[in-house]
Design an enzyme around this catalytic site. Sequence first.
Site, PDB file in Angstrom:
ATOM      1  N   GLY A   1       0.974  -0.999   0.088  1.00 37.53           N
ATOM      2  CA  GLY A   1      -0.199  -0.178  -0.603  1.00 37.53           C
ATOM      3  C   GLY A   1       0.155   1.415   0.181  1.00 37.53           C
ATOM      4  N   ASP A   2       2.339   1.553   0.373  1.00 37.14           N
ATOM      5  CA  ASP A   2       2.725   2.150   0.878  1.00 37.14           C
ATOM      6  C   ASP A   2       3.515   2.611  -0.418  1.00 37.14           C
ATOM      7  OD1 ASP A   2       1.818   1.793   2.966  1.00 37.14           O
ATOM      8  OD2 ASP A   2       3.907   0.872   3.952  1.00 37.14           O
TER       9      ASP A   2
END
Length: 348
Positions: free
Chosen positions: A297-298
């Site tokens: 997600g980062d």
Amino acid sequence: MVYKLVCLGNPLLDIQFDVTKEYLDKYGLKENDAILVEEKHMPIFDDGLKDPSVKLVAGGAAQNTARGAQYLLPENSVVYFGSVGNDKYAEKLHEANKSVGLATRYQVQPDIGTGKCAALINGPNRSLATDLGAANHFKPSHLQKPENWELVEKASFFYIGGFHLTVSPEAIILLGKHAAENNKDFVINFSAPFIAQFFKDPLDQVVPYADYIICNESEAAAYAESHDLKDKSLVEVATYIAKLPKANSKKPRTVIFTQGLDPTLVVRVDAQGEAQISEIVVHPLAADKVVDTNGAGDAFAAGFVSGLVQGKDLLENIDIGQWLAAESIQQVGPSYPFPKKTYPGKKN
């Protein structure tokens, strides 16, 4: 020096090691979840450091994103703010950031250790347990130092990790007000379900400043639950968030929900208040190429904001995010491939 993108978050050293489902159960942890540790969880860090599978990786969600954005952008494009200790773990963070040219303006806590996160890997699943340490002591006054505020004033884009809502909502609001008053892009990532569950009020205080909101389906569900939304479908939750009041009425709000291998949901509210809804199919990746989903997600957020900084359109920004996430999960930990790869461009 002018850095186009300013990022704010909680810098941590990830202590990543393999565990069983029984180990997670022992500490009351869930797969694919994130928590702030209590005293009962503290032995996990010693367990990790002794484990033969342990890997020490520079982490902290927003720092991962800042590093990924700088990985894709021209030299000296990104500067990251957070708080660390004066210790060997902070040095490891410096080394990792230096590898991609990420500039940092850490607030250093001489008497508090650098924060750490146990990334517990169980097959394709991961559970994050965080001891914030020095990261918990960031103060808005650090941003207001003349040499730091000059960087804020010269920046055009801001990215905030939702985990920082547990530390200094005041710092987020300080940057949010500046962005809104100067018509600059302000991006917030909800980061974890517990943010919406247990930090609802500070989250609600910063959402008005957000031009872009990024979260995954679990975080969206937690938001719907904590805000008592009757219709908890992802489209309705995204639309609800997109239509919330904004501090800067010159920009529409765009809400982006990632769903792992399922299509990315995008809702943008136009000038007439109508929701424009679209779904973007993710980049396919063979299962045997997936090494570690920690930080996916980062990486998506990194690709997305790098596109914003480059002035690309919304769909291409999402495509860059999906591409970088796919590249990242083929690495160990929240990291990016070397030799360095270049975004190949959007396929029609």
